[in-house]
Design a protein around this motif. Sequence first.
Motif, PDB file in Angstrom:
ATOM      1  N   LYS A  95      30.668 -64.022  44.454  1.00  0.00           N
ATOM      2  CA  LYS A  95      31.406 -64.318  43.228  1.00  0.00           C
ATOM      3  C   LYS A  95      32.654 -63.457  43.170  1.00  0.00           C
ATOM      4  O   LYS A  95      32.674 -62.347  43.694  1.00  0.00           O
ATOM      5  CB  LYS A  95      30.529 -64.057  41.997  1.00  0.00           C
ATOM      6  N   GLY A  96      33.670 -63.998  42.535  1.00  0.00           N
ATOM      7  CA  GLY A  96      34.909 -63.251  42.415  1.00  0.00           C
ATOM      8  C   GLY A  96      35.722 -63.700  41.220  1.00  0.00           C
ATOM      9  O   GLY A  96      35.398 -64.668  40.535  1.00  0.00           O
ATOM     10  N   THR A  97      36.800 -62.980  40.992  1.00  0.00           N
ATOM     11  CA  THR A  97      37.761 -63.296  39.944  1.00  0.00           C
ATOM     12  C   THR A  97      39.145 -63.217  40.563  1.00  0.00           C
ATOM     13  O   THR A  97      39.460 -62.255  41.263  1.00  0.00           O
ATOM     14  CB  THR A  97      37.647 -62.296  38.776  1.00  0.00           C
ATOM     15  N   ASP A  98      39.940 -64.243  40.313  1.00  0.00           N
ATOM     16  CA  ASP A  98      41.297 -64.289  40.847  1.00  0.00           C
ATOM     17  C   ASP A  98      42.301 -64.256  39.708  1.00  0.00           C
ATOM     18  O   ASP A  98      42.077 -64.834  38.642  1.00  0.00           O
ATOM     19  CB  ASP A  98      41.513 -65.557  41.683  1.00  0.00           C
ATOM     20  N   PHE A  99      43.400 -63.583  39.961  1.00  0.00           N
ATOM     21  CA  PHE A  99      44.533 -63.526  39.050  1.00  0.00           C
ATOM     22  C   PHE A  99      45.714 -64.128  39.793  1.00  0.00           C
ATOM     23  O   PHE A  99      46.016 -63.725  40.919  1.00  0.00           O
ATOM     24  CB  PHE A  99      44.843 -62.080  38.658  1.00  0.00           C
ATOM     25  N   ALA A 100      46.383 -65.088  39.168  1.00  0.00           N
ATOM     26  CA  ALA A 100      47.470 -65.791  39.839  1.00  0.00           C
ATOM     27  C   ALA A 100      48.704 -65.856  38.945  1.00  0.00           C
ATOM     28  O   ALA A 100      48.609 -65.805  37.721  1.00  0.00           O
ATOM     29  CB  ALA A 100      47.026 -67.213  40.202  1.00  0.00           C
TER      30      ALA A 100
END
Length: 121
Positions: A95-100
């Motif tokens: 699992k992860g979290t991305d910021f774009a």
Amino acid sequence: MTDANTNAERYLAIWNETDAIRRKAMIAEAWAEDGFYVDPLMRGAGHEGVSSLVEGVQARFPGFRFTLIGPADGYDDNLRFSWGLGPEGGEALIKGTDFATLENGRLKSVYGFLDQVPAAA
């Protein structure tokens, strides 16, 4: 900015696309030409760099799929979302979290954070 969930789902669809020709067309549509991706394990720039990263993840985790976890959030040209990676129809093992950031509606930068990674990954 287009709906945050739409942008996040479009982004994850690229990571799930196994047909190289179709995936490269999706990248050309969704990413700025000088866009880049970076996380603690890998980084890539430009359309070819992003495509190579996707191919590498697919080779390492065959049959796994990315899914959106919860709703994406965004404002102005900023996007944040969490994702899971696991066997199709199964529990997400990673699992992860991305910021774009987006530029003219296309991905300019994506910074990935890994929230859950099994020791064997």
